[in-house]
Structures are given as structure tokens and as C-alpha cells.
Write a protein that holds these residues in place. Sequence first.
Motif, mmCIF file in Angstrom:
data_model
loop_
_atom_site.group_PDB
_atom_site.id
_atom_site.type_symbol
_atom_site.label_atom_id
_atom_site.label_comp_id
_atom_site.label_asym_id
_atom_site.label_seq_id
_atom_site.Cartn_x
_atom_site.Cartn_y
_atom_site.Cartn_z
ATOM 1 N N THR A 247 47.057 -28.217 -24.513
ATOM 2 C CA THR A 247 46.831 -26.864 -25.035
ATOM 3 C C THR A 247 46.876 -26.811 -26.556
ATOM 4 N N ASP A 248 47.124 -27.949 -27.199
ATOM 5 C CA ASP A 248 47.216 -27.986 -28.654
ATOM 6 C C ASP A 248 45.809 -28.114 -29.242
ATOM 7 N N ALA A 249 45.326 -27.045 -29.853
ATOM 8 C CA ALA A 249 43.959 -27.053 -30.379
ATOM 9 C C ALA A 249 43.802 -27.893 -31.634
ATOM 10 N N SER A 250 44.922 -28.362 -32.209
ATOM 11 C CA SER A 250 44.858 -29.082 -33.485
ATOM 12 C C SER A 250 44.969 -30.591 -33.349
ATOM 13 N N ASP A 251 45.129 -31.099 -32.131
ATOM 14 C CA ASP A 251 45.390 -32.532 -31.975
ATOM 15 C C ASP A 251 44.147 -33.357 -31.675
ATOM 16 N N GLY A 252 42.979 -32.730 -31.627
ATOM 17 C CA GLY A 252 41.752 -33.470 -31.367
ATOM 18 C C GLY A 252 41.523 -33.795 -29.910
ATOM 19 N N ILE A 253 42.392 -33.313 -29.025
ATOM 20 C CA ILE A 253 42.255 -33.549 -27.594
ATOM 21 C C ILE A 253 41.657 -32.304 -26.952
ATOM 22 N N VAL A 254 40.656 -32.489 -26.107
ATOM 23 C CA VAL A 254 40.010 -31.358 -25.452
ATOM 24 C C VAL A 254 41.029 -30.591 -24.619
ATOM 25 N N ASP A 255 41.098 -29.286 -24.817
ATOM 26 C CA ASP A 255 42.046 -28.459 -24.082
ATOM 27 C C ASP A 255 41.795 -28.540 -22.583
ATOM 28 N N GLY A 256 42.896 -28.564 -21.824
ATOM 29 C CA GLY A 256 42.807 -28.603 -20.376
ATOM 30 C C GLY A 256 42.722 -29.993 -19.785
ATOM 31 N N THR A 257 42.593 -31.017 -20.643
ATOM 32 C CA THR A 257 42.512 -32.396 -20.146
ATOM 33 C C THR A 257 43.869 -33.083 -20.262
ATOM 34 N N ASP A 258 44.071 -34.139 -19.484
ATOM 35 C CA ASP A 258 45.304 -34.931 -19.528
ATOM 36 C C ASP A 258 45.147 -36.083 -20.504
ATOM 37 N N PHE A 259 46.283 -36.614 -20.972
ATOM 38 C CA PHE A 259 46.257 -37.848 -21.741
ATOM 39 C C PHE A 259 47.445 -38.713 -21.345
ATOM 40 N N ILE A 260 47.341 -40.000 -21.671
ATOM 41 C CA ILE A 260 48.336 -40.964 -21.225
ATOM 42 C C ILE A 260 48.700 -41.904 -22.363
ATOM 43 N N PHE A 261 49.994 -42.217 -22.478
ATOM 44 C CA PHE A 261 50.502 -43.218 -23.418
ATOM 45 C C PHE A 261 50.758 -44.518 -22.666
ATOM 46 N N ILE A 262 50.341 -45.622 -23.264
ATOM 47 C CA ILE A 262 50.601 -46.946 -22.699
ATOM 48 C C ILE A 262 51.228 -47.798 -23.794
ATOM 49 N N ARG A 263 52.362 -48.416 -23.492
ATOM 50 C CA ARG A 263 53.075 -49.230 -24.481
ATOM 51 C C ARG A 263 53.491 -50.554 -23.853
ATOM 52 N N GLY A 264 53.751 -51.510 -24.710
ATOM 53 C CA GLY A 264 54.199 -52.817 -24.255
ATOM 54 C C GLY A 264 54.060 -53.826 -25.370
ATOM 55 N N THR A 265 53.982 -55.088 -25.005
ATOM 56 C CA THR A 265 53.775 -56.159 -25.982
ATOM 57 C C THR A 265 52.640 -57.051 -25.520
ATOM 58 N N ARG A 266 52.038 -57.724 -26.492
ATOM 59 C CA ARG A 266 50.999 -58.706 -26.204
ATOM 60 C C ARG A 266 51.380 -60.022 -26.856
ATOM 61 N N GLY A 267 50.948 -61.087 -26.272
ATOM 62 C CA GLY A 267 51.238 -62.403 -26.833
ATOM 63 C C GLY A 267 51.275 -63.438 -25.743
ATOM 64 N N SER A 268 51.090 -64.669 -26.131
ATOM 65 C CA SER A 268 51.073 -65.770 -25.165
ATOM 66 C C SER A 268 52.266 -66.703 -25.340
ATOM 67 N N SER A 269 53.297 -66.188 -26.012
ATOM 68 C CA SER A 269 54.510 -66.979 -26.278
ATOM 69 C C SER A 269 54.235 -68.182 -27.170
ATOM 70 N N ASP A 270 53.156 -68.125 -27.972
ATOM 71 C CA ASP A 270 52.882 -69.214 -28.910
ATOM 72 C C ASP A 270 53.941 -69.280 -30.008
ATOM 73 N N ILE A 271 54.515 -68.113 -30.340
ATOM 74 C CA ILE A 271 55.590 -68.072 -31.342
ATOM 75 C C ILE A 271 56.909 -67.930 -30.605
ATOM 76 N N GLN A 272 57.814 -68.856 -30.859
ATOM 77 C CA GLN A 272 59.119 -68.848 -30.193
ATOM 78 C C GLN A 272 60.231 -69.115 -31.197
ATOM 79 N N ILE A 273 61.437 -68.726 -30.771
ATOM 80 C CA ILE A 273 62.616 -69.084 -31.562
ATOM 81 C C ILE A 273 62.756 -70.600 -31.533
#
Length: 348
Positions: free
Chosen positions: A109-135
Amino acid sequence: MMRLTFKKQRGLSLVEFMIAGVIGLILILGLTQIFVSNRQAFDTTAASADVQETGRMAVEILAKGVRNADYWGCVDNNNVFNNLDNTALGYDEDTLGFGSGLDGADDNTDASDGIVDGTDFIFIRGTRGSSDIQIDEPMPNSSAVLDVTTANDLAVGDVVAVSNCQGGDIFQITALPSGDKLQHNTGATLFPGNGKNSGTCSGGGGGSNCLSQLYDKGASVLVPYSERYFIGTGVSGEPALFMRRGILGGASVGSGQTIELVEGVEDMQILYGEDTSGDGTVSAYRAASAVGDMNDVLSVRASLLVRSRQLNVLDSPQVLTFNGAAVDGSDRRLRRVYTMTSTIRNRM
């Protein structure tokens, strides 16, 4: 002997001219009808292919994002400690918080956030990497310097995560001492900086630079990410699926980059498969506002309303229902609904 004589044709009579004109007009109308029908069939076929391609790409992007969400090495998000300074001016919890690997909101419902009103949005978080860097060396104490196998791909200001199978830490690199080392001092020299730890450290050392534990050789150094997927208005004026990517390196740490992914996605509605019984299976699919704990969500079901770029593709307005409501088809665009369900494999 009789001779036959023929009169020369000296022109067309009015009747003959009118008959020829009518025949020609009929032929022209027939050819025009064939052309219009072929053009209509071509436009419909092109629109159908366009909608199918848009739907396929959008579903694939979302499914991949959901599937890979909440990866923190061989530990879950509940055991990852965020050392970034959340008291820094301009700190954005959505980008730098990492409180959950998955989050979302219903019916914007926020008209100032650039998201079309009435639509849903989703946050996705995590990490990426192949463990090439290690302690590379066990931490003798909770010092602000970590020895790693290589620091070639890292830079001062980068936000990184170190993880083993007991826990993890997110911090900002404040210096890269020679000899492949990562430093994570507290202080305000960088934004947002580190500074959430205090008190006595494990193994001795200064309290202000503690990590949550001592890391042994072989612990992985990974790259965190934060992404928000939503429906916005593209550069052409058409609705589109967007991704806003949190910037976690360089001079703009904490800000975001908005990227238009797929044009033609008009609406997105999302349900979250929550495990309320703790048996490892989805109990029910619910809207974000009805989910008790996002950490208990095992899968995501997203429905996308996709429309053709071309107007007036159909002979009459399309009758279609999306999210329980009739869709306005007065523009005679071709529309289709695509639904995908994807598990969060790091929670299974």
C-alpha cells in the motif's frame, strides 16, 4: 456465298463496368479478410509465445531464489550472529539485518516505494560461495584478525560471513593485512561498521572485537546477500518483475540496486507453506501476515499474472480470475496465470 461481319468492340457498357467493379470489390474484400485474419492469428500466436516465455522466466527466477534461500554453510540462521553495527545512522534492517532467510509482505500500500499497490513482495537472504575461502589457522583467541587461505577476491568494506557447523558470524572487513588476513575491528571508519559485541571474549582478547566463537581451520568464509522481488513499472511503462539487491561491498554498502528482470508480469501473490507441528511437513499455506514464524516456512507458492505487451490481441475481453477477483480485460490483452511451488532446500 454469305459473309459474316463482326462489329468491333468500342468500349464497356455501364452495366459491364459495374459488374466488373463489384467482382473486383468482392475479391479485394476477400483478400483483406484473409490478411486481417492472418494478421490476427499472427498477433495472437506472438502474444501467446511472449506470455509463455515471460511466465517461464519469471517462475524460474523465483523458484531458484526460494530454493537457495537461507543458506549459511552447514548451520542454520538461528545460530548466525550479526556483528554489523545496527546503531549506525542510515542502517537499513532489510538490507543488513539478516534476521531471517525469508520474509515477505502482502498487498503493498506504500505508493512511494516503487512497488505496484496491491501486489506481494518477498525478501530472500542467505550466503553464496563454494568454500574456496577458508580459515587457514585456528583462532588462538577472539582477535580481530582471521588467517584465511586467500583474500584475493575480497576488499575492505565487504560484508562477509564465516561459518562452521556450530555457528556463524557476519561482519564487515575493516582492513586486509598482508599475508591473507581479514580484519574486523569495531569503530566508525566504515559504514555500517562492526560493534554489536561486548564483554569478555572466548580465549581472551579485547571484548569489542569479539566474534561469537573461536573458529578452527577449515571454517568457510561466504558472501551474504539480500534480495527483494517485487512488481514495479519498467522503463517501457509496462509492469515487470524486479529485484532489489542489497549492496554489501564497495563504497555503497547498505544501499540497494534495483534491476528489472522480466517485463509483462502484472501481479504477484505469494503464500508461505508453514510447518506448525514441527514434523518437517507443510501444515498450511498462508499469506505473509498470517504466518506465525517465517523460520518455520518450508516452501513458497507464488502465483503470477502475466500479460502480453500488445494491446487488442483478442477479439473480445478475456474473462479471467486472479487471487479471487475478476481481472479487467478491457484492453483485450492476452493474460495467463502461472503458479510455482518451491521448497527451501536448506530447511528440509
